[in-house]
Design a protein around this motif. Sequence first.
Motif, short mmCIF file in Angstrom:
data_model
loop_
_atom_site.label_atom_id
_atom_site.label_comp_id
_atom_site.label_asym_id
_atom_site.label_seq_id
_atom_site.Cartn_x
_atom_site.Cartn_y
_atom_site.Cartn_z
N THR A 31 0.53 18.88 2.27
CA THR A 31 1.57 19.91 2.43
C THR A 31 2.45 20.00 1.19
OG1 THR A 31 1.60 19.51 4.82
CG2 THR A 31 3.51 20.66 3.88
N ILE A 32 2.78 18.85 0.61
CA ILE A 32 3.61 18.86 -0.60
C ILE A 32 2.89 19.56 -1.75
CG2 ILE A 32 4.56 17.32 -2.36
CD1 ILE A 32 5.34 15.40 -0.14
N GLY A 33 1.57 19.35 -1.84
CA GLY A 33 0.81 20.03 -2.90
C GLY A 33 0.88 21.54 -2.75
N VAL A 34 0.74 22.05 -1.50
CA VAL A 34 0.84 23.50 -1.27
C VAL A 34 2.22 24.02 -1.61
CG1 VAL A 34 0.71 25.29 0.51
CG2 VAL A 34 -0.96 23.43 0.50
N ASP A 274 7.57 15.67 -6.40
CA ASP A 274 6.76 14.66 -7.09
C ASP A 274 7.25 13.26 -6.76
OD1 ASP A 274 5.13 16.53 -8.30
OD2 ASP A 274 6.43 16.75 -10.07
N SER A 275 8.61 13.10 -6.70
CA SER A 275 9.16 11.79 -6.34
C SER A 275 8.80 11.42 -4.91
CB SER A 275 10.69 11.80 -6.51
OG SER A 275 11.05 12.08 -7.84
N SER A 276 8.84 12.43 -4.01
CA SER A 276 8.48 12.17 -2.61
C SER A 276 7.01 11.77 -2.50
CB SER A 276 8.75 13.42 -1.76
OG SER A 276 10.10 13.77 -1.81
N LEU A 277 6.19 12.39 -3.32
CA LEU A 277 4.77 12.07 -3.28
C LEU A 277 4.54 10.62 -3.71
CD1 LEU A 277 2.07 13.41 -2.66
CD2 LEU A 277 1.88 14.04 -5.07
N ASN A 278 5.31 10.15 -4.68
CA ASN A 278 5.21 8.75 -5.09
C ASN A 278 5.63 7.81 -3.96
OD1 ASN A 278 4.31 9.47 -7.66
ND2 ASN A 278 6.41 9.58 -8.49
N SER A 283 4.41 4.25 0.72
CA SER A 283 4.44 4.06 2.17
C SER A 283 3.04 3.80 2.72
CB SER A 283 5.05 5.29 2.86
OG SER A 283 6.38 5.47 2.44
N GLN A 284 2.08 4.50 2.19
CA GLN A 284 0.70 4.26 2.62
C GLN A 284 0.28 2.82 2.32
OE1 GLN A 284 -1.28 7.42 0.49
NE2 GLN A 284 -1.34 8.74 2.31
N GLU A 285 0.70 2.32 1.17
CA GLU A 285 0.41 0.92 0.85
C GLU A 285 1.11 -0.01 1.83
OE1 GLU A 285 1.62 0.39 -3.16
OE2 GLU A 285 0.07 1.72 -4.02
N ARG A 286 2.36 0.36 2.21
CA ARG A 286 3.10 -0.48 3.15
C ARG A 286 2.44 -0.49 4.52
NH1 ARG A 286 5.48 -5.02 3.99
NH2 ARG A 286 7.11 -4.93 5.60
N VAL A 287 1.91 0.68 4.93
CA VAL A 287 1.22 0.75 6.22
C VAL A 287 -0.01 -0.15 6.21
CG1 VAL A 287 -0.11 2.28 7.74
CG2 VAL A 287 2.09 3.03 6.81
N ASP A 288 -0.72 -0.16 5.10
CA ASP A 288 -1.88 -1.06 5.01
C ASP A 288 -1.45 -2.52 5.15
OD1 ASP A 288 -3.62 1.05 4.67
OD2 ASP A 288 -3.43 1.06 2.48
N ASP A 289 -0.33 -2.87 4.52
CA ASP A 289 0.18 -4.24 4.65
C ASP A 289 0.57 -4.54 6.10
OD1 ASP A 289 -0.16 -4.54 1.94
OD2 ASP A 289 1.94 -4.06 1.45
N MET A 290 1.16 -3.56 6.80
CA MET A 290 1.56 -3.78 8.19
C MET A 290 0.34 -3.99 9.09
SD MET A 290 4.63 -0.95 8.48
CE MET A 290 4.87 -1.25 10.24
#
Length: 540
Positions: A31-34, A274-278, A283-290
């Motif tokens: 969505t951010i890309g669009v 762009d900052s939100s995308l980073n 967050s995706q990395e954090r979810v993997d850790d969780m």
Amino acid sequence: MTGAPGKIQTEGDAITSLNEIKDSLNQLTDTIGVLKGTLRTVNSLNDGVKGTLPDVSRMITSGEDTAQSARTLVDSTRGMSDIVTQGVDDTLDQITKTEETVYETFNVLGNISDTSADAAINTLKAMESMTSAMITQLNSFGKLLNDINTKLPVKLTDVTQIQQDLGAAVKQQQDLLVKLQSAEKTVKETRRLPGDMKDDIGDSLSLAYNTISDINNFYKGKVEVPLKDSLDKTYDALGTTAGALGSIGNLVGQIDTTLTSVNTSSQSLIEALDSSLNLINKSQERVDDMINEVNKIADNKQLNKIMDIMKNDPERFSDFMMKPTDMQTNKIYPVENYGSAMAPFYTILAIWVGGLILVALLKTKVEPSRAEGLKLYETYFGRYLTFMLLGIFQALVVSLGDLYMLKIQCLEPGKFVLAAVIASIVFTNITYSMTVSFGDVGKAIVVVFMVIQVAGSGGTFPIQVTPKFFQMVNPLLPFTHLINAMRECVAGLYENAYWIDIRNVLVYIPLSLLVGIVLRKKVLELNEFFEEKLSQTGIM
């Protein structure tokens, strides 16, 4: 065997929820890309619009010039409503004064003789000239009002009424002019003015004067203010229109700044996305850790036991969370019923009222014939003993009635009766001293003092919930200490609290003796004077 499936199921639910969160983050990334592509398109459109701004600038300049011209015109005529209404008012006043002059000129005419006939003819000619001028003024005034009324957005109905009255006034002036001309001709021919002709002219003058006065009053009462308001609204509307033209020019003048601001904001938003995308990637990395942590927690035995309790006995777990501890109330000084709890307050109140009734029924002063040779304090104590004995009797009746008729709870009946007797001695001393020193005024003070004590002693509800004033005076009131002493007797003694309260209330005895003996000498003559004047009124 029953715990393992539940454990695996709970672990699976947690991992499933985390995977759903991860999918949502992926969708948010798309969505951010669009949105970034859309913002770049907006920036391109803004650049195209800014290319047309030179033409728009010329339109702005023209619009601002037009608005400024309109504003200058409206401002230059802003005070016209006051000028117009004042001019109308002055014209009407001038017409009234002219009519008064005609009327006063006619009154100058006396009985006309051969010698005064020429002067009378000149006077009549002057009245004819003024009447002709009056007709012209009335017609001009009516035309002026009509012109103003037709220019207003909403015509005033009362102006139409004035125009009708003006027409009638013109007709009266024309009739008067004919009569004046006839009178002039008669005086020239006969050197006399008949009385009936003179009276007819006078009646016509009175009628014309009253008509003009009525027109003047009607205009000032019903037309002048609405006319001014209508003119003011007209100029306000013109000013609003001119201001709107200027606002349009200013609004158009802000287009360039707005487009530049939009372009800058869009670029800033792209950078923010762009900052939100980073952050989403992190967050995706954090979810993997969780997810990895959940897999580790699945092997924790204590956590599995809590989850088993939540799964197999949720009501027990819910009760524990709502009430983790059991509360047990231990009553240190229990009271059996509400009546026993309230007995100290109403007993003390009854003893005070009893003392008040005694000073209302019995004489507090010794008759002068019986007081001869006695000192002031001797008469004081001699009469007070009667009040004290009757008060003690009242206290015994009330306290023993509480114990043996009402059968209140009382762990210390002897001290309860003693507190009642002491209360009676103190109360009768206070009421007697105030009455013997100040008379009826003292009785009134006693009543006011009782009302303050009822509210400020804490007898019916905790003193902490009362207003600040009653909390301040609470320790100074005899009710407070005597009620507390009786409460000690009802529910049980706490160390020396009973005797401390008795000691505190005894302080009021020397204070009331000070009022009844020492202060009484100072106010005796003043009090006697007051009572004498009060008796002369016949009220008491």
